[in-house]
Design a protein around this motif. Structure first.
Motif, PDB file in Angstrom:
ATOM      1  N   ALA A 130      19.143  42.082 -23.846  1.00 33.11           N
ATOM      2  CA  ALA A 130      18.970  42.892 -22.629  1.00 33.11           C
ATOM      3  C   ALA A 130      17.487  43.202 -22.439  1.00 33.11           C
ATOM      4  CB  ALA A 130      19.784  44.181 -22.726  1.00 33.11           C
ATOM      5  N   HIS A 131      16.927  42.748 -21.344  1.00 29.33           N
ATOM      6  CA  HIS A 131      15.507  42.910 -21.062  1.00 29.33           C
ATOM      7  C   HIS A 131      15.174  44.350 -20.687  1.00 29.33           C
ATOM      8  CE1 HIS A 131      16.411  43.263 -16.765  1.00 29.33           C
ATOM      9  NE2 HIS A 131      17.240  42.226 -16.908  1.00 29.33           N
ATOM     10  N   PRO A 132      13.895  44.744 -20.719  1.00 29.99           N
ATOM     11  CA  PRO A 132      13.503  46.078 -20.245  1.00 29.99           C
ATOM     12  C   PRO A 132      13.423  46.101 -18.722  1.00 29.99           C
ATOM     13  CG  PRO A 132      11.584  44.874 -21.012  1.00 29.99           C
ATOM     14  CD  PRO A 132      12.784  44.011 -21.319  1.00 29.99           C
ATOM     15  N   CYS A 133      13.090  47.246 -18.152  1.00 28.40           N
ATOM     16  CA  CYS A 133      12.873  47.335 -16.711  1.00 28.40           C
ATOM     17  C   CYS A 133      11.771  46.356 -16.300  1.00 28.40           C
ATOM     18  CB  CYS A 133      12.468  48.755 -16.315  1.00 28.40           C
ATOM     19  SG  CYS A 133      13.775  49.989 -16.459  1.00 28.40           S
ATOM     20  N   ASN A 134      11.864  45.880 -15.075  1.00 26.94           N
ATOM     21  CA  ASN A 134      10.924  44.900 -14.527  1.00 26.94           C
ATOM     22  C   ASN A 134      11.022  43.550 -15.226  1.00 26.94           C
ATOM     23  OD1 ASN A 134       9.689  46.733 -12.646  1.00 26.94           O
ATOM     24  ND2 ASN A 134       8.589  47.644 -14.352  1.00 26.94           N
ATOM     25  N   GLY A 135      12.120  43.323 -15.953  1.00 25.47           N
ATOM     26  CA  GLY A 135      12.315  42.060 -16.647  1.00 25.47           C
ATOM     27  C   GLY A 135      13.417  41.239 -16.012  1.00 25.47           C
ATOM     28  N   SER A 136      13.787  40.158 -16.692  1.00 25.02           N
ATOM     29  CA  SER A 136      14.813  39.254 -16.190  1.00 25.02           C
ATOM     30  C   SER A 136      15.454  38.539 -17.371  1.00 25.02           C
ATOM     31  CB  SER A 136      14.200  38.238 -15.224  1.00 25.02           C
ATOM     32  OG  SER A 136      15.091  37.172 -14.973  1.00 25.02           O
ATOM     33  N   GLY A 137      16.679  38.087 -17.166  1.00 27.48           N
ATOM     34  CA  GLY A 137      17.343  37.299 -18.187  1.00 27.48           C
ATOM     35  C   GLY A 137      16.653  35.973 -18.437  1.00 27.48           C
ATOM     36  N   ARG A 138      15.834  35.514 -17.483  1.00 27.22           N
ATOM     37  CA  ARG A 138      15.087  34.267 -17.634  1.00 27.22           C
ATOM     38  C   ARG A 138      13.886  34.411 -18.547  1.00 27.22           C
ATOM     39  NH1 ARG A 138      14.042  30.523 -17.513  1.00 27.22           N
ATOM     40  NH2 ARG A 138      13.114  29.399 -15.804  1.00 27.22           N
ATOM     41  N   ASP A 139      13.466  35.640 -18.817  1.00 26.46           N
ATOM     42  CA  ASP A 139      12.240  35.859 -19.591  1.00 26.46           C
ATOM     43  C   ASP A 139      12.334  35.315 -21.013  1.00 26.46           C
ATOM     44  OD1 ASP A 139      11.227  37.119 -17.393  1.00 26.46           O
ATOM     45  OD2 ASP A 139      11.537  39.153 -18.149  1.00 26.46           O
ATOM     46  N   TRP A 140      13.549  35.115 -21.512  1.00 26.30           N
ATOM     47  CA  TRP A 140      13.725  34.697 -22.900  1.00 26.30           C
ATOM     48  C   TRP A 140      13.631  33.183 -23.066  1.00 26.30           C
ATOM     49  CZ3 TRP A 140      14.047  38.983 -25.941  1.00 26.30           C
ATOM     50  CH2 TRP A 140      14.474  40.164 -25.329  1.00 26.30           C
ATOM     51  N   TRP A 141      13.489  32.428 -21.955  1.00 23.41           N
ATOM     52  CA  TRP A 141      13.614  30.975 -22.030  1.00 23.41           C
ATOM     53  C   TRP A 141      12.408  30.274 -21.408  1.00 23.41           C
ATOM     54  CZ3 TRP A 141      17.785  30.613 -24.987  1.00 23.41           C
ATOM     55  CH2 TRP A 141      18.748  31.625 -24.901  1.00 23.41           C
ATOM     56  N   GLY A 234      18.507  45.201 -27.220  1.00 17.67           N
ATOM     57  CA  GLY A 234      17.928  45.621 -25.953  1.00 17.67           C
ATOM     58  C   GLY A 234      16.620  46.352 -26.145  1.00 17.67           C
ATOM     59  N   VAL A 235      15.762  46.287 -25.119  1.00 19.83           N
ATOM     60  CA  VAL A 235      14.448  46.932 -25.154  1.00 19.83           C
ATOM     61  C   VAL A 235      14.333  47.890 -23.976  1.00 19.83           C
ATOM     62  CG1 VAL A 235      11.957  46.568 -25.220  1.00 19.83           C
ATOM     63  CG2 VAL A 235      13.494  44.825 -26.153  1.00 19.83           C
ATOM     64  N   SER A 432       5.383  50.621 -26.706  1.00 20.00           N
ATOM     65  CA  SER A 432       6.198  50.196 -25.563  1.00 20.00           C
ATOM     66  C   SER A 432       6.090  48.706 -25.263  1.00 20.00           C
ATOM     67  CB  SER A 432       5.804  50.997 -24.315  1.00 20.00           C
ATOM     68  OG  SER A 432       6.004  52.377 -24.521  1.00 20.00           O
ATOM     69  N   GLU A 433       6.497  47.884 -26.217  1.00 24.74           N
ATOM     70  CA  GLU A 433       6.454  46.442 -26.022  1.00 24.74           C
ATOM     71  C   GLU A 433       7.592  45.778 -26.782  1.00 24.74           C
ATOM     72  OE1 GLU A 433       6.251  43.599 -24.441  1.00 24.74           O
ATOM     73  OE2 GLU A 433       4.134  44.043 -24.063  1.00 24.74           O
ATOM     74  N   VAL A 434       8.075  44.670 -26.228  1.00 25.83           N
ATOM     75  CA  VAL A 434       9.046  43.847 -26.940  1.00 25.83           C
ATOM     76  C   VAL A 434       8.354  43.272 -28.175  1.00 25.83           C
ATOM     77  CG1 VAL A 434      10.568  41.839 -26.792  1.00 25.83           C
ATOM     78  CG2 VAL A 434      10.133  43.228 -24.760  1.00 25.83           C
ATOM     79  N   THR A 435       9.007  43.336 -29.321  1.00 24.59           N
ATOM     80  CA  THR A 435       8.421  42.785 -30.533  1.00 24.59           C
ATOM     81  C   THR A 435       9.503  42.206 -31.431  1.00 24.59           C
ATOM     82  OG1 THR A 435       7.117  43.253 -32.521  1.00 24.59           O
ATOM     83  CG2 THR A 435       8.444  45.050 -31.652  1.00 24.59           C
ATOM     84  N   ARG A 436       9.144  41.128 -32.120  1.00 28.09           N
ATOM     85  CA  ARG A 436      10.057  40.498 -33.079  1.00 28.09           C
ATOM     86  C   ARG A 436      10.144  41.305 -34.377  1.00 28.09           C
ATOM     87  NH1 ARG A 436       6.025  35.511 -33.897  1.00 28.09           N
ATOM     88  NH2 ARG A 436       5.374  36.314 -31.864  1.00 28.09           N
ATOM     89  N   ASP A 437       9.140  42.148 -34.618  1.00 21.76           N
ATOM     90  CA  ASP A 437       9.056  42.878 -35.879  1.00 21.76           C
ATOM     91  C   ASP A 437      10.264  43.790 -36.060  1.00 21.76           C
ATOM     92  OD1 ASP A 437       6.560  41.698 -36.274  1.00 21.76           O
ATOM     93  OD2 ASP A 437       5.537  43.299 -35.184  1.00 21.76           O
ATOM     94  N   GLY A 438      10.877  43.684 -37.206  1.00 17.42           N
ATOM     95  CA  GLY A 438      12.020  44.526 -37.535  1.00 17.42           C
ATOM     96  C   GLY A 438      13.359  43.982 -37.085  1.00 17.42           C
ATOM     97  N   VAL A 439      13.361  42.963 -36.223  1.00 18.86           N
ATOM     98  CA  VAL A 439      14.628  42.461 -35.674  1.00 18.86           C
ATOM     99  C   VAL A 439      15.433  41.716 -36.742  1.00 18.86           C
ATOM    100  CG1 VAL A 439      15.691  40.974 -33.934  1.00 18.86           C
ATOM    101  CG2 VAL A 439      13.680  42.344 -33.350  1.00 18.86           C
ATOM    102  N   LEU A 440      14.768  40.876 -37.548  1.00 16.69           N
ATOM    103  CA  LEU A 440      15.486  40.107 -38.565  1.00 16.69           C
ATOM    104  C   LEU A 440      16.152  41.009 -39.604  1.00 16.69           C
ATOM    105  CD1 LEU A 440      16.324  37.389 -39.685  1.00 16.69           C
ATOM    106  CD2 LEU A 440      14.140  37.269 -40.914  1.00 16.69           C
ATOM    107  N   PRO A 441      15.436  41.965 -40.229  1.00 22.98           N
ATOM    108  CA  PRO A 441      16.133  42.848 -41.177  1.00 22.98           C
ATOM    109  C   PRO A 441      17.226  43.684 -40.519  1.00 22.98           C
ATOM    110  CG  PRO A 441      13.882  43.608 -40.786  1.00 22.98           C
ATOM    111  CD  PRO A 441      13.989  42.242 -40.197  1.00 22.98           C
TER     112      PRO A 441
END
Length: 465
Positions: A130-141, A234-235, A432-441
């Motif tokens: 789930a993207h943050p505000c002002n985002g889109s489902g396309r942002d991941w691809w 989600g972010v 306030s940013e999307v980050t990969r850090d912490g997601v894997l654990p």
């Protein structure tokens, strides 16, 4: 030089537009609604009888062949073949499909393309993003775009670049596909103006997740452990959505989430009335991830966590507090290894460390400023508020690099340009940013809990025999 992403409060809620009440407007409105309903019904009737089968129709074909005892074995084999073809296509690249009018983007782990089974056995679950505000489902691809100065017309892909997603978005998808062996799916929020998530989006997402869970689960699976687990990440607004609205909606739909991750989002307070109303709705375990400078969010999470566990039925929760990300000569390469080489990473770091940007294109890029501290490890200014400064320092590096490698022209494209650099600078700033850090654990912890619960259920079934 380059436009950067418009950012605001990730959790802000838009002001609803005043509804028009005139009689003429209402007559026209309902006339269009009726006409649209008739057209949609006629299209659906034709689509169901067509030989061209979309992913949404695959689910209906499979479900009908399983629930209707009179369905022929040839139809069953056809549905299985179509589903296998669909899964193999999704394992090679992401797919854009629709189910019940809801568009979604998804991809399967690459190893599932080699599976000859009806359902790939190596898929460990489904991860909804789930993207943050002002985002889109396309942002991941990824997407195709002609680069600036290529001499191509829009839509001509011969000289177009394969533009990868923003680095943190792409890293999360790659992690889920390659390290966790999960199918990944995203949907865009329905709100057009703010692109934030609201309660009305829950039914849309539930439709997609139920469809994919049915598609990826064994045909003889029932409610319970035999279904493919479903998780959500989600972010900002998306974090609040997956931790509350979606969790409740999935549970009420008899397909509860197996866990969620909420990033850059404080948990919503559950009032006594809401707790009583949701007493019979199982809540999934969750992980909250906070960044170093998001102190208000971090404090809210800590206060909320302190109240958990005091009432029966409270789910397991975890709080991951991220640490500072120091900048170095290897930072840009480590964050975007598929685009930025170690040499270019060193050049970008050196440019960012400078205090006297040179003239370029007949103008002075910026006044003399210093964006790194004395140790050259931390930013001294918020990247969202110093776009002109770091753009002016880094642009000449990409101009020079693009002369020998056209792929670097994407960093000079006004459509997205420095967005990817801005994102990893925001991660280094820690706010306030999307980050990969912490997601894997976080995912590994949720998957461990799910496996433990599945083992407990198996033991209960065995003891009851």
């Amino acid at each position: 030089m380059v436009a950067t992403r418009t950012r605001g409060n990730l959790l802000r809620q838009p002001t609803p537009h005043p509804r028009k009440q005139t009689f003429t407007y209402q007559c026209r409105r309902y006339s269009w609604m009726i006409a649209g309903t008739v057209v949609f019904a006629l299209w659906g009737s034709w689509n169901n009888s067509s030989n061209i089968t979309s992913s949404g129709n695959v689910a209906r074909t499979a479900n009908n062949s399983n629930s209707n005892g009179s369905a022929s074995s040839s139809n069953s084999r056809t549905g299985t073949a179509i589903r296998r073809s669909l899964l193999q296509a999704a394992s090679q690249s992401y797919q854009s499909n629709q189910v019940d009018g809801v568009e979604y983007y998804w991809q399967m782990p690459a190893s599932s393309a080699e599976s000859t089974n009806e359902v790939p056995s190596d898929v460990k679950g489904i991860l909804f993003l789930a993207h943050p505000c002002n985002g889109s489902g396309r942002d991941w691809w990824s997407r195709l775009e002609p680069y600036e100065g290529s001499g191509t017309q829009e839509g001509d892909t011969k000289s177009a670049l394969v533009v990868p997603p923003l680095p943190e978005h792409g890293a999360i998808v790659d992690m889920a596909l390659n390290e966790l062996h999960m199918a990944v799916v995203s949907v865009s929020a329905s709100e057009v103006k703010s692109k934030c998530w609201f309660g009305r989006d829950a039914a849309r997402v539930v439709t997609v997740l139920n469809h994919l869970q049915t598609t990826l689960s064994p045909s003889n699976s029932q409610e319970g452990d035999s279904k493919v687990p479903v998780y959500a990440f989600g972010v900002g607004s998306g974090g609040a959505f997956v931790s509350t609205t979606l969790s409740i909606a999935m549970a009420q739909n008899k397909s509860p989430l197996n866990g969620y991750i909420s990033q850059v989002s404080a948990p919503k307070k559950i009032t006594p009335m809401a707790r009583k109303a949701a007493a019979d709705v199982p809540r999934p375990p969750g992980v909250f991830i906070s960044m170093p400078r998001d102190m208000a969010t971090r404090s809210s999470i800590q206060a909320w966590m302190a109240q958990q566990g005091k009432v029966d039925g409270d789910p397991p929760l975890k709080h991951i507090q991220l640490k500072d990300q120091p900048l170095s000569e290897t930072y840009f390469n480590e964050r975007i290894p598929n685009l930025i080489s170690p040499t270019l990473s060193r050049q970008l770091y050196q440019a960012l460390s400078s205090t006297s940007p040179q003239k370029q294109q007949g103008r002075r890029a910026a006044s003399s400023v210093k964006l790194l501290d004395g140790k050259g490890q931390k930013l001294t200014m918020n990247p969202q508020k110093s776009v002109k400064e770091w753009n002016a320092m880094l642009e000449p590096v990409f101009v020079g690099a693009s002369k020998t490698n056209p792929k670097y022209k994407m960093f000079l494209n006004e459509n997205h340009g420095m967005d990817r650099i801005g994102q990893i600078l925001n991660v280094a700033w820690g706010e306030s940013e999307v980050t990969r850090d912490g997601v894997l654990p976080a995912m590994e912890w949720l998957m461990t809990l799910q496996q433990q619960q599945a083992n407990t259920n198996d033991q209960s079934k065995d003891s009851g025999k």
